[in-house]
Design a protein around this motif. Structure first.
Motif, PDB file in Angstrom:
ATOM      1  N   ASP A 252       3.987   2.927   2.281  1.00 20.13           N
ATOM      2  CA  ASP A 252       3.595   3.505   1.079  1.00 20.13           C
ATOM      3  C   ASP A 252       4.950   3.684   0.514  1.00 20.13           C
ATOM      4  O   ASP A 252       5.619   4.771   0.978  1.00 20.13           O
ATOM      5  CB  ASP A 252       2.736   4.745   1.232  1.00 20.13           C
ATOM      6  N   GLU A 253       5.310   2.928  -0.323  1.00 17.67           N
ATOM      7  CA  GLU A 253       6.863   3.148  -0.881  1.00 17.67           C
ATOM      8  C   GLU A 253       6.920   2.936  -2.421  1.00 17.67           C
ATOM      9  O   GLU A 253       5.849   2.710  -3.057  1.00 17.67           O
ATOM     10  CB  GLU A 253       7.676   1.785  -0.640  1.00 17.67           C
ATOM     11  N   LEU A 254       7.709   3.706  -3.029  1.00 15.44           N
ATOM     12  CA  LEU A 254       8.051   3.826  -4.384  1.00 15.44           C
ATOM     13  C   LEU A 254       9.266   3.134  -4.862  1.00 15.44           C
ATOM     14  O   LEU A 254      10.090   3.250  -4.340  1.00 15.44           O
ATOM     15  CB  LEU A 254       8.114   5.371  -4.866  1.00 15.44           C
ATOM     16  N   LEU A 255       8.985   2.206  -5.998  1.00 14.02           N
ATOM     17  CA  LEU A 255      10.260   1.381  -6.513  1.00 14.02           C
ATOM     18  C   LEU A 255      10.325   1.883  -7.936  1.00 14.02           C
ATOM     19  O   LEU A 255       9.295   1.458  -8.829  1.00 14.02           O
ATOM     20  CB  LEU A 255      10.044  -0.011  -6.218  1.00 14.02           C
ATOM     21  N   TRP A 256      11.560   2.346  -8.486  1.00 17.70           N
ATOM     22  CA  TRP A 256      11.759   2.296  -9.764  1.00 17.70           C
ATOM     23  C   TRP A 256      12.479   1.241 -10.556  1.00 17.70           C
ATOM     24  O   TRP A 256      13.412   0.772  -9.961  1.00 17.70           O
ATOM     25  CB  TRP A 256      12.688   3.498 -10.171  1.00 17.70           C
ATOM     26  N   ILE A 257      11.884   0.651 -11.257  1.00 13.94           N
ATOM     27  CA  ILE A 257      12.487  -0.780 -11.717  1.00 13.94           C
ATOM     28  C   ILE A 257      12.463  -0.822 -13.247  1.00 13.94           C
ATOM     29  O   ILE A 257      11.760  -0.634 -14.012  1.00 13.94           O
ATOM     30  CB  ILE A 257      11.564  -1.628 -11.204  1.00 13.94           C
ATOM     31  N   ARG A 258      13.546  -1.142 -13.763  1.00 17.55           N
ATOM     32  CA  ARG A 258      13.917  -1.159 -15.093  1.00 17.55           C
ATOM     33  C   ARG A 258      13.434  -2.511 -15.565  1.00 17.55           C
ATOM     34  O   ARG A 258      13.204  -3.527 -15.064  1.00 17.55           O
ATOM     35  CB  ARG A 258      15.271  -1.029 -15.488  1.00 17.55           C
TER      36      ARG A 258
ATOM     37  N   LEU B 211      14.109  -6.772  -8.420  1.00 21.02           N
ATOM     38  CA  LEU B 211      14.638  -5.836  -7.356  1.00 21.02           C
ATOM     39  C   LEU B 211      13.780  -6.093  -6.128  1.00 21.02           C
ATOM     40  O   LEU B 211      12.661  -6.711  -5.958  1.00 21.02           O
ATOM     41  CB  LEU B 211      14.326  -4.345  -7.493  1.00 21.02           C
ATOM     42  N   GLN B 212      14.399  -5.969  -4.736  1.00 20.74           N
ATOM     43  CA  GLN B 212      13.699  -6.061  -3.560  1.00 20.74           C
ATOM     44  C   GLN B 212      12.637  -5.142  -3.393  1.00 20.74           C
ATOM     45  O   GLN B 212      12.791  -4.187  -3.938  1.00 20.74           O
ATOM     46  CB  GLN B 212      14.914  -5.941  -2.463  1.00 20.74           C
ATOM     47  N   ILE B 213      11.366  -5.695  -2.780  1.00 18.62           N
ATOM     48  CA  ILE B 213      10.446  -4.698  -2.667  1.00 18.62           C
ATOM     49  C   ILE B 213      10.453  -4.139  -1.286  1.00 18.62           C
ATOM     50  O   ILE B 213      10.516  -4.787  -0.354  1.00 18.62           O
ATOM     51  CB  ILE B 213       8.884  -5.584  -2.674  1.00 18.62           C
ATOM     52  N   PRO B 214      10.431  -2.689  -1.314  1.00 16.62           N
ATOM     53  CA  PRO B 214      10.737  -2.118  -0.099  1.00 16.62           C
ATOM     54  C   PRO B 214       9.624  -2.272   0.745  1.00 16.62           C
ATOM     55  O   PRO B 214       8.348  -2.468   0.183  1.00 16.62           O
ATOM     56  CB  PRO B 214      10.779  -0.387  -0.470  1.00 16.62           C
ATOM     57  N   GLY B 215      10.106  -2.207   2.042  1.00 14.69           N
ATOM     58  CA  GLY B 215       8.600  -2.310   2.917  1.00 14.69           C
ATOM     59  C   GLY B 215       8.417  -4.019   3.235  1.00 14.69           C
ATOM     60  O   GLY B 215       7.576  -4.017   4.291  1.00 14.69           O
ATOM     61  N   THR B 216       8.969  -4.751   2.499  1.00 13.70           N
ATOM     62  CA  THR B 216       8.756  -6.338   2.998  1.00 13.70           C
ATOM     63  C   THR B 216       9.905  -6.905   3.798  1.00 13.70           C
ATOM     64  O   THR B 216       9.820  -8.051   3.874  1.00 13.70           O
ATOM     65  CB  THR B 216       8.599  -6.866   1.777  1.00 13.70           C
ATOM     66  N   ASP B 217      10.923  -5.864   4.271  1.00 18.96           N
ATOM     67  CA  ASP B 217      11.942  -6.532   5.159  1.00 18.96           C
ATOM     68  C   ASP B 217      12.708  -7.417   4.100  1.00 18.96           C
ATOM     69  O   ASP B 217      13.296  -8.326   4.832  1.00 18.96           O
ATOM     70  CB  ASP B 217      11.478  -7.218   6.292  1.00 18.96           C
ATOM     71  N   GLY B 218      12.668  -7.230   3.115  1.00 22.97           N
ATOM     72  CA  GLY B 218      13.782  -8.007   1.916  1.00 22.97           C
ATOM     73  C   GLY B 218      13.215  -9.404   1.726  1.00 22.97           C
ATOM     74  O   GLY B 218      13.739 -10.327   1.222  1.00 22.97           O
TER      75      GLY B 218
ATOM     76  N   ILE C 260       6.611 -10.405 -12.223  1.00 20.70           N
ATOM     77  CA  ILE C 260       6.962 -11.784 -11.469  1.00 20.70           C
ATOM     78  C   ILE C 260       7.304 -11.347 -10.163  1.00 20.70           C
ATOM     79  O   ILE C 260       8.325 -10.698  -9.640  1.00 20.70           O
ATOM     80  CB  ILE C 260       7.994 -12.510 -12.294  1.00 20.70           C
ATOM     81  N   LEU C 261       6.583 -12.184  -9.105  1.00 25.23           N
ATOM     82  CA  LEU C 261       6.909 -11.798  -7.893  1.00 25.23           C
ATOM     83  C   LEU C 261       7.601 -12.951  -7.128  1.00 25.23           C
ATOM     84  O   LEU C 261       7.395 -14.255  -7.464  1.00 25.23           O
ATOM     85  CB  LEU C 261       5.414 -11.616  -7.104  1.00 25.23           C
ATOM     86  N   TYR C 262       8.632 -12.686  -6.444  1.00 21.04           N
ATOM     87  CA  TYR C 262       9.474 -13.766  -5.629  1.00 21.04           C
ATOM     88  C   TYR C 262       9.512 -13.717  -4.515  1.00 21.04           C
ATOM     89  O   TYR C 262       9.486 -12.703  -3.681  1.00 21.04           O
ATOM     90  CB  TYR C 262      10.790 -13.612  -6.405  1.00 21.04           C
ATOM     91  N   ARG C 263       9.570 -15.003  -3.727  1.00 15.55           N
ATOM     92  CA  ARG C 263      10.003 -14.742  -2.169  1.00 15.55           C
ATOM     93  C   ARG C 263      11.520 -15.162  -2.237  1.00 15.55           C
ATOM     94  O   ARG C 263      11.995 -16.246  -2.754  1.00 15.55           O
ATOM     95  CB  ARG C 263       9.174 -15.818  -1.528  1.00 15.55           C
ATOM     96  N   ASP C 264      12.166 -14.394  -1.276  1.00 22.24           N
ATOM     97  CA  ASP C 264      13.775 -14.540  -0.976  1.00 22.24           C
ATOM     98  C   ASP C 264      13.668 -15.875   0.172  1.00 22.24           C
ATOM     99  O   ASP C 264      13.041 -15.533   1.271  1.00 22.24           O
ATOM    100  CB  ASP C 264      14.241 -13.589  -0.655  1.00 22.24           C
ATOM    101  N   GLU C 265      14.167 -16.970   0.018  1.00 20.90           N
ATOM    102  CA  GLU C 265      14.120 -18.090   0.913  1.00 20.90           C
ATOM    103  C   GLU C 265      15.689 -17.794   1.731  1.00 20.90           C
ATOM    104  O   GLU C 265      15.616 -18.700   2.876  1.00 20.90           O
ATOM    105  CB  GLU C 265      14.138 -19.594   0.331  1.00 20.90           C
TER     106      GLU C 265
ATOM    107  N   ILE D 118       4.552   0.689  -3.585  1.00 21.54           N
ATOM    108  CA  ILE D 118       3.905  -0.484  -2.884  1.00 21.54           C
ATOM    109  C   ILE D 118       3.177  -0.053  -1.349  1.00 21.54           C
ATOM    110  O   ILE D 118       3.483   0.767  -0.826  1.00 21.54           O
ATOM    111  CB  ILE D 118       5.226  -1.281  -2.452  1.00 21.54           C
ATOM    112  N   ARG D 119       2.098  -0.600  -1.321  1.00 16.03           N
ATOM    113  CA  ARG D 119       1.012  -0.302  -0.371  1.00 16.03           C
ATOM    114  C   ARG D 119       0.515  -0.977   0.649  1.00 16.03           C
ATOM    115  O   ARG D 119       0.260  -2.032   0.110  1.00 16.03           O
ATOM    116  CB  ARG D 119       0.101   0.700  -0.930  1.00 16.03           C
ATOM    117  N   LYS D 120       0.730  -0.847   1.743  1.00 17.31           N
ATOM    118  CA  LYS D 120      -0.218  -1.880   2.683  1.00 17.31           C
ATOM    119  C   LYS D 120      -0.786  -0.961   3.802  1.00 17.31           C
ATOM    120  O   LYS D 120      -0.283   0.086   4.114  1.00 17.31           O
ATOM    121  CB  LYS D 120       1.085  -2.762   3.365  1.00 17.31           C
ATOM    122  N   ASP D 121      -2.042  -1.417   3.974  1.00 11.74           N
ATOM    123  CA  ASP D 121      -2.773  -0.454   5.172  1.00 11.74           C
ATOM    124  C   ASP D 121      -3.504  -1.536   5.995  1.00 11.74           C
ATOM    125  O   ASP D 121      -4.681  -1.714   5.469  1.00 11.74           O
ATOM    126  CB  ASP D 121      -3.614   0.506   4.193  1.00 11.74           C
ATOM    127  N   LEU D 122      -3.016  -1.640   6.910  1.00 13.80           N
ATOM    128  CA  LEU D 122      -3.823  -2.546   7.998  1.00 13.80           C
ATOM    129  C   LEU D 122      -4.920  -1.681   8.748  1.00 13.80           C
ATOM    130  O   LEU D 122      -5.730  -2.438   9.346  1.00 13.80           O
ATOM    131  CB  LEU D 122      -3.040  -3.398   8.996  1.00 13.80           C
TER     132      LEU D 122
END
Lengths: 177, 538
Positions: free
Chosen positions: B240-246, B251-258, B300-305, B463-467
């Motif tokens: 459960d993370e918060l991201l302020w984005i202009r 920006l990197q999405i916290p919680g996704t290990d980059g 827009i969602l990106y994946r970092d390769e 950003i939330r993930k709940d398994l």
């Protein structure tokens, strides 16, 4: 087996499992805040950053030397104070202890301007994506990680430093040869 | 070995009150009672029987229903304390909790914080209470369900008449069972879906035994639920993370290990408008002025390769476009990104015109991006502006006359410009802040005239993930199955037996005695078998 004994074993086993779960829950909850935070003795996480001259610096390339890894910002007063000492001692300990200054994500102009103003010659990198800060759990500035030649963290200092303090830190991580 | 042998020959575990097989009372108290206590079939609750080692003592403590109820009461009371003042999680994050509670709520708030109620639900003692409830559920259930299961499994068809006599529904008559009567009874019972067993001229009709397991199924569900809740504190299970984005930022999405990045491609706040939207909104608009209709971040969602090392230049590949609105998150893998908050009109860039003070003539416009400044801005024809210093959150000058910035955020930007013109090829220095210009090195011919301000909005995404949700769901479903299983059926038994020229009939149910009585009445109708009477009048 004796039925009574069997029951005792059964109860012990069930209680042990339950106790294990409870202890684990309490442990994970209590350490949630500090989880992932680095401590002295930990391996310093590797990273790669590009400095103002466009040169790449990978922490693991510094193995065999001590590293003074400093996180800073141009607005931060104690950072401004310690920079000249860092500059002086970086020259004195060249080849033994390397200074790597990581700006926490300001503009190139601001960082370059700052470096020129203070005449800094050690590599300065800007952590634009704040990834390295996140990995190192940086909160107050300046924060300095003293990294030993073998890549482990010797000390973490979250305060502005005087020349003597920096010298002592350099001495503590310089290779022993 | 602490066994109790009944007169009927069955060997019962120690502590048994009613023989598992024939039902004879085995204890002095039970023998004296008029009606037997049928709870747990008079079986030996194990906790009551062994109490020697420390393990047994701990076991017996948690086995007690009384203890369990106390734990529940304590949890209820404790949890209610956490609702008196807002929890630490909900107070403004820019004020330290130490001072917030005292400042806002006075002495009471201070004590509230000191006792630790500000973070009650994560406190060790509260978690320990919940854990105690879990342990109590496991042990108390095991201690009851196993003997009950045993007793119901080993119950004999021909119960001893002393057992039958002590049932709540009972009748006795000097007569003998007629085969035709029995046949009719059997038929009626079958119609009512009883399972019939007969032995030695005795009949036992039983139905819905499964309903007795309801409470234990319910407890299993509860334990799974607690287990799921426990998993939340395991790394990687719950984020459960918060991201302020202009606007415009990636920006990197916290919680996704980059691994993932998100770009804010624009934030929109829409209000309901009179005339445009349905008439029903007019009243509300009149009353409060503005009513928000939509908060939206075009993402827009990106994946970092290239995510091997922190700091490495990301190589982004686009994964998806989505409009994030309140309650309409962007979903990827097991993550969901929600619209949470926003801040409008943060300063982004400032426009200045290099202006001749005397003539007012302008020689080109300079746009200073507050997040990415240039060293020089060439305006052509010998006009050029150099940026000597940038202070995003200007805070005054030091003793040495150096401008300082309070923070890296562009809250109050100030600039030190060097203005180069054909008349002044070495430049003139001007210090410019909002609504104020200084000329530290003497009066100048030119000035930087403020023209325009570019702003942009900042969006806050959660950003939330709940398994653990599926586990909580399964726990909840099993919980409900247990409730239904235990609530909507009754476990009913009817014993009919002839012995020494007497007909004995008894009935038992775990609830709804009226229903059982009606059923027995219908079954016995038209036979010579006496109808049992309820001996517990209330």
């Amino acid at each position: 087996m004796d039925k009574k004994k069997k029951r005792l074993y059964m109860r012990t086993a069930i209680l042990a499992i339950l106790a294990g779960l409870v202890v684990y829950t309490l442990y994970t909850n209590l350490t949630r805040e500090s989880r992932g935070n680095l401590e002295a003795g930990d391996q310093a996480p590797d990273f790669v950053l590009t400095d103002l001259d466009g040169e790449q610096h990978r922490l693991s390339d510094y193995e065999g030397k001590g590293v003074f890894l400093n996180f800073w910002g141009t607005w931060c007063e104690p950072c401004k104070k310690e920079m000249p000492y860092m500059e002086k001692l970086a020259k004195e300990y060249e080849g033994q202890v390397e200074v790597l200054a990581v700006n926490v994500g300001e503009s190139n102009f601001q960082v370059k301007n700052f470096a020129e103003q203070y005449g800094l010659t050690f590599p300065i990198a800007i952590d634009k994506g704040k990834e390295v800060q996140e990995t190192y759990g940086i909160n107050p500035l300046p924060t300095t990680f003293m990294i030993l030649p073998d890549g482990t963290i010797d000390q973490i200092v979250t305060a502005g430093l005087t020349e003597e303090q920096i010298r002592a830190l350099f001495e503590s991580v310089k290779p022993s040869s | 070995m602490g066994k109790v042998k009944c007169e009927c020959g069955h060997v019962n575990p120690r502590g048994t009150i009613l023989c598992e097989s024939c039902g004879r009372a085995l204890t002095e108290e039970a023998k004296k009672e008029n009606l037997v206590d049928m709870r747990y079939e008079g079986s030996a609750r194990r906790s009551q029987t062994y109490n020697k080692t420390i393990i047994d003592k701990v076991w017996n403590f948690f086995s007690s229903v009384k203890v369990g109820i106390w734990i529940i009461v304590l949890i209820l009371v404790a949890a209610s304390f956490g609702t008196i003042l807002p929890q630490e999680f909900y107070i403004p994050s820019n004020i330290p909790a130490e001072t917030y509670y005292e400042d806002v709520y006075g002495t009471f708030g201070k004590f509230y914080y000191m006792i630790g109620f500000h973070d009650l639900y994560n406190s060790v003692w509260f978690i320990a209470l919940i854990a105690a409830l879990g342990v109590s559920l496991v042990i108390a259930s095991l201690d009851r369900v196993i003997p009950l299961y045993r007793a119901l499994k080993t119950q004999r068809v021909d119960r001893h008449e002393s057992f039958m006599k002590k049932q709540r529904l009972f009748a006795e008559q000097k007569a003998s069972l007629q085969a035709s009567d029995l046949e009719k009874v059997r038929e009626e019972l079958k119609k009512k879906r009883y399972k019939i067993r007969e032995e030695n001229g005795a009949l036992l009709a039983e139905k819905n035994r499964f309903t007795r397991w309801g409470p234990y199924v319910n407890h299993v569900g509860l334990i799974i639920f607690l287990f799921g809740a426990m998993l939340r504190s395991v790394q990687g299970m719950y984020i459960d993370e918060l991201l302020w984005i202009r606007e415009g930022e990636t920006l990197q999405i916290p919680g996704t290990d980059g691994e993932y990045y998100v770009k804010n491609d624009g934030f929109t706040l829409e209000n309901y408008k009179q005339g445009e939207d349905l008439e029903v909104f007019n009243e509300a608009i009149d009353r409060v002025g503005t009513v928000a209709k939509n908060y939206q971040t075009d993402a827009i969602l990106y994946r970092d390769e290239n995510n091997d090392l922190p700091g490495a230049e990301p190589e982004l590949t686009e994964v998806l476009h989505d409009d994030i609105q309140v309650n309409q998150p962007m979903k990827f893998e097991s993550f969901a990104v929600y619209q949470t908050s926003y801040r409008q009109d943060e300063m982004k860039a400032m426009h200045f015109a290099l202006t001749n003070k005397e003539t007012g003539e302008e020689f080109g416009e300079v746009v200073v991006d507050l997040f990415n400044q240039q060293e020089t801005y060439d305006l052509g024809n010998g006009y050029k502006v150099e940026l000597l210093g940038y202070y995003p959150d200007f805070d005054g000058f030091t003793k040495e006359g150096e401008p300082t910035s309070r923070s890296p955020l562009p809250n109050k930007p100030a600039f030190l410009f060097n203005m180069i013109s054909p008349e002044k090829p070495d430049g003139e220095v001007s210090f410019v802040e909002i609504q104020n210009t200084m000329e530290p090195l003497g009066e100048t011919m030119y000035k930087m005239k403020f023209k325009n301000l570019e702003t942009r909005d900042v969006s806050a995404l959660t950003i939330r993930k709940d398994l653990t949700l599926p586990i909580l769901g399964i726990g909840g479903i099993i919980f409900m199955i247990g409730v239904i299983q235990g609530s909507y059926w009754n476990h009913r038994r009817i014993w009919i037996r002839e012995k020494d020229g007497h007909i004995y009939i008894a009935g038992h149910t775990n609830k709804n005695w009226h229903g059982l009585k009606r059923e027995i009445h219908a079954v016995l109708d038209g036979t010579a078998i006496p109808e049992p009477e309820d001996r517990q009048k209330d």
